[in-house]
Design an enzyme around this catalytic site. Structure first.
Site, PDB file in Angstrom:
ATOM      1  N   ARG A   1      32.441 133.699  72.942  1.00 58.49           N
ATOM      2  CA  ARG A   1      33.103 134.119  71.691  1.00 58.49           C
ATOM      3  C   ARG A   1      32.699 135.535  71.331  1.00 58.49           C
ATOM      4  O   ARG A   1      32.716 135.910  70.169  1.00 58.49           O
ATOM      5  CB  ARG A   1      32.704 133.185  70.572  1.00 58.49           C
TER       6      ARG A   1
ATOM      7  N   ASP B   1      18.948 132.553  78.168  1.00 57.88           N
ATOM      8  CA  ASP B   1      20.154 133.333  77.867  1.00 57.88           C
ATOM      9  C   ASP B   1      20.034 134.040  76.514  1.00 57.88           C
ATOM     10  O   ASP B   1      20.869 134.887  76.193  1.00 57.88           O
ATOM     11  CB  ASP B   1      21.407 132.442  77.877  1.00 57.88           C
TER      12      ASP B   1
HETATM   13  P1  AMP Z   1      24.345 130.331  71.602  1.00 60.12           P
HETATM   14  O1  AMP Z   1      23.880 128.978  71.236  1.00 60.12           O
HETATM   15  O2  AMP Z   1      25.011 131.053  70.465  1.00 60.12           O
HETATM   16  O3  AMP Z   1      23.272 131.143  72.247  1.00 60.12           O
HETATM   17  O4  AMP Z   1      25.502 130.139  72.676  1.00 60.12           O
HETATM   18  C1  AMP Z   1      25.339 129.401  73.849  1.00 60.12           C
HETATM   19  C2  AMP Z   1      26.628 129.478  74.649  1.00 60.12           C
HETATM   20  O5  AMP Z   1      27.685 128.829  73.931  1.00 60.12           O
HETATM   21  C3  AMP Z   1      27.106 130.879  74.944  1.00 60.12           C
HETATM   22  O6  AMP Z   1      27.698 130.881  76.203  1.00 60.12           O
HETATM   23  C4  AMP Z   1      28.119 131.106  73.852  1.00 60.12           C
HETATM   24  O7  AMP Z   1      29.069 132.092  74.201  1.00 60.12           O
HETATM   25  C5  AMP Z   1      28.759 129.736  73.732  1.00 60.12           C
HETATM   26  N1  AMP Z   1      29.357 129.513  72.421  1.00 60.12           N
HETATM   27  C6  AMP Z   1      28.725 129.334  71.234  1.00 60.12           C
HETATM   28  N2  AMP Z   1      29.598 129.155  70.230  1.00 60.12           N
HETATM   29  C7  AMP Z   1      30.839 129.228  70.776  1.00 60.12           C
HETATM   30  C8  AMP Z   1      32.169 129.124  70.257  1.00 60.12           C
HETATM   31  N3  AMP Z   1      32.408 128.912  68.975  1.00 60.12           N
HETATM   32  N4  AMP Z   1      33.188 129.239  71.138  1.00 60.12           N
HETATM   33  C9  AMP Z   1      32.971 129.462  72.443  1.00 60.12           C
HETATM   34  N5  AMP Z   1      31.752 129.572  72.985  1.00 60.12           N
HETATM   35  C10 AMP Z   1      30.693 129.453  72.180  1.00 60.12           C
HETATM   36 MG    MG Z   2      23.044 132.938  72.904  1.00 59.69          MG
END
Ligand code: AMP
Ligand code: MG
Length: 487
Positions: free
Chosen positions: A87, A246
């Site tokens: 996103r 990540d």
């Molecule tokens: P995060 O927990 O924010 O570090 O994200 C972990 C993974 O989930 C990453 O690959 C993000 O791009 C994906 N991600 C988190 N929220 C969304 C969303 N609303 N739509 C698509 N991908 C998401």
């Molecule tokens: Mg992240």
């Protein structure tokens, strides 16, 4: 105008995919970081409506070439070979006034090839949380990504319930993560791996180029910055909450503010994040986790080294073993500053350990405790001493510690050491309940508490009558027990 460049595009394709943002219904500028925009060389600032268009992705700023970056990652210890920007979109890089190349990224700008089941959007709450906390960290001198803009989308996003949506524009030294290396290493794409490592060395660690073994020097340099970063986090009571590989920047900045929180009552085992049930990312686990993540990074570098496998492994392992020493030295320096001791004072760790025990036993608020100590150092006397003791539920146990500390601290007589003490001990941090309060109000259409809190946390060393109130610890009813990523 932002003079966009696109060095990342020189990296081979699995590391990025061109992708356009999905327009939002009714973009409205909520916040814009003018000093940061100036440092990025924006020049004359367009009107709010144009900024809202740009930083929602509805009409990109000239020269932007949006791309979603690929990365993998260990999430709570489990390897996921493909995560990527689900996103977020990198618009490009801009060389700032200090000559530092910085990424400009939209977050919440719609679906990408990495979205999996996600909607590519972000609710307003996490956008405001990241804005507040990253700007507070920057003001406290902690390396971090920055917030350039927040734009309300005029759309609702479905989470537990429908919430207002928003897009955050983030500025980072780069968006290369440990997980970026894991992404190409797991595919055994050694060409992309080498290109990525060389890219990172050139951009972030040019001194490693001169080393006999640049990739070993790279690991060492990343380790240095990461150890220093986590020591700084802990100095201000910060708990990242999701230190997945990540979410660990190769450049050594704090990145991906999710269910992060600032510790209130001192407790080394403290966890706020609702998803961290095993307490993997507890406050005092953070150095250990950083080291674990660095080990995953080291594994990625293995194919790039020359020589026998055994030799390569032991070279990497030797560097990783150095983490404890580097971290201890960083922490020692921070502890000396926080306590107003001589920089080389060898009592720092012993005095700090004893104070931590006192804070825990006396259920003392960490930030308030160090502020009271700083004030006591400035104006020694009964009033300031009583103010410190009053923070403890067991003041009689704390009193002997205060006497011992008084015997060693030099900040009272040494202006420079007192200034260092002040800088190490912010008066105002983004209190969890205040952040929640600001988000709640914003969700109900009132942004005033957000602006008020932002002004307070970006001047962390000065309190006015107004901001002092925002700096107060939560009372029993206000206390935030759990935080959510809410993404
Ligand atoms: P995060 O927990 O924010 O570090 O994200 C972990 C993974 O989930 C990453 O690959 C993000 O791009 C994906 N991600 C988190 N929220 C969304 C969303 N609303 N739509 C698509 N991908 C998401
Ligand atoms: Mg992240």
């Amino acid at each position: 105008m932002l003079a966009f460049e696109h060095q990342f595009a020189t990296l081979p394709e699995p590391l990025w995919v061109a992708c356009q943002p999905t327009p939002v219904e009714a973009p409205r500028l909520i916040a814009f970081n003018q000093p940061l925009a100036d440092a990025l060389g924006l020049g004359e600032t367009p009107d709010d409506a144009s900024l809202a268009e740009w930083f929602s992705g509805n009409a990109l700023p000239p020269g932007a070439e949006p791309k979603a970056l690929g990365y993998a990652g260990h999430q709570f210890g489990n390897f996921v070979p493909q995560l990527g920007d689900g996103r977020a979109l990198l618009l490009g890089e801009v060389v700032d006034h200090d000559g530092v190349r910085r990424d400009i990224q939209l977050k919440g700008s719609g679906r990408t090839p990495f979205s999996r089941g996600g909607d590519g959007r972000s609710p307003l709450g996490p956008v405001l949380r990241e804005y507040l906390v990253s700007e507070a960290m920057a003001a406290m001198g902690v390396p971090t990504t920055r917030a350039l803009a927040a734009v309300a989308s005029g759309e609702r996003v479905m989470r537990q319930m429908a919430e207002p949506g928003a897009v955050l524009t983030r500025v980072a030294a780069s968006h290369v993560r440990v997980g970026t290396f894991q992404f190409v290493a797991a595919r055994q794409d050694h060409t992309a791996l080498k290109a990525l490592a060389d890219f990172v060395i050139e951009r972030h660690y040019p001194e490693a180029q001169q080393a006999e073994q640049p990739y070993l020097a790279l690991l060492e340099a990343v380790l240095q910055r990461q150890a220093a970063l986590v020591a700084q986090w802990m100095g201000v009571g910060f708990i990242h909450g999701v230190m997945n590989t990540d979410n660990m920047s190769i450049a050594g900045e704090t990145i991906d503010y999710g269910p992060c929180a600032f510790m209130e009552q001192f407790d080394p085992q403290k966890v706020y994040s609702s998803i961290d049930q095993g307490k993997r990312y507890a406050f005092s686990n953070q150095p250990l986790i950083a080291q674990w993540n660095l080990a995953r990074f080291a594994e990625c570098l293995l194919p790039l080294l020359e020589g026998e496998q055994e030799t390569r492994v032991s070279q990497l392992t030797d560097i990783l073993r150095g983490f404890d020493g580097v971290f201890a030295a960083e922490q020692q320096r921070i502890h000396a500053d926080k306590l107003g001791l001589d920089a080389e004072a060898d009592q720092a760790s012993q005095l700090m350990a004893a104070l931590e025990a006192q804070m825990q036993q006396g259920r003392m608020d960490m930030t308030a405790t160090f502020d009271a100590l700083t004030q006591l150092a400035r104006a020694p006397g009964d009033t300031s001493r009583q103010a410190l003791l009053a923070l403890s539920a067991t003041p009689e146990a704390l009193a002997p510690w205060v006497d011992e500390w008084q015997a060693h601290q030099v900040a009272s007589q040494n202006e420079q050491r007192w200034q260092a003490m002040r800088q190490a001990n912010p008066l105002i941090i983004p209190r969890n309940h205040r952040v929640e309060e600001a988000i709640q109000a914003a969700n109900d259409g009132d942004l005033a508490p957000f602006y008020r809190l932002l002004a307070a946390v970006t001047t962390p060393y000065t309190a006015t009558a107004d901001t002092r109130e925002l700096g107060q610890p939560a009372n029993e009813q206000q206390q935030v027990l759990r935080t959510f990523c809410g993404t």
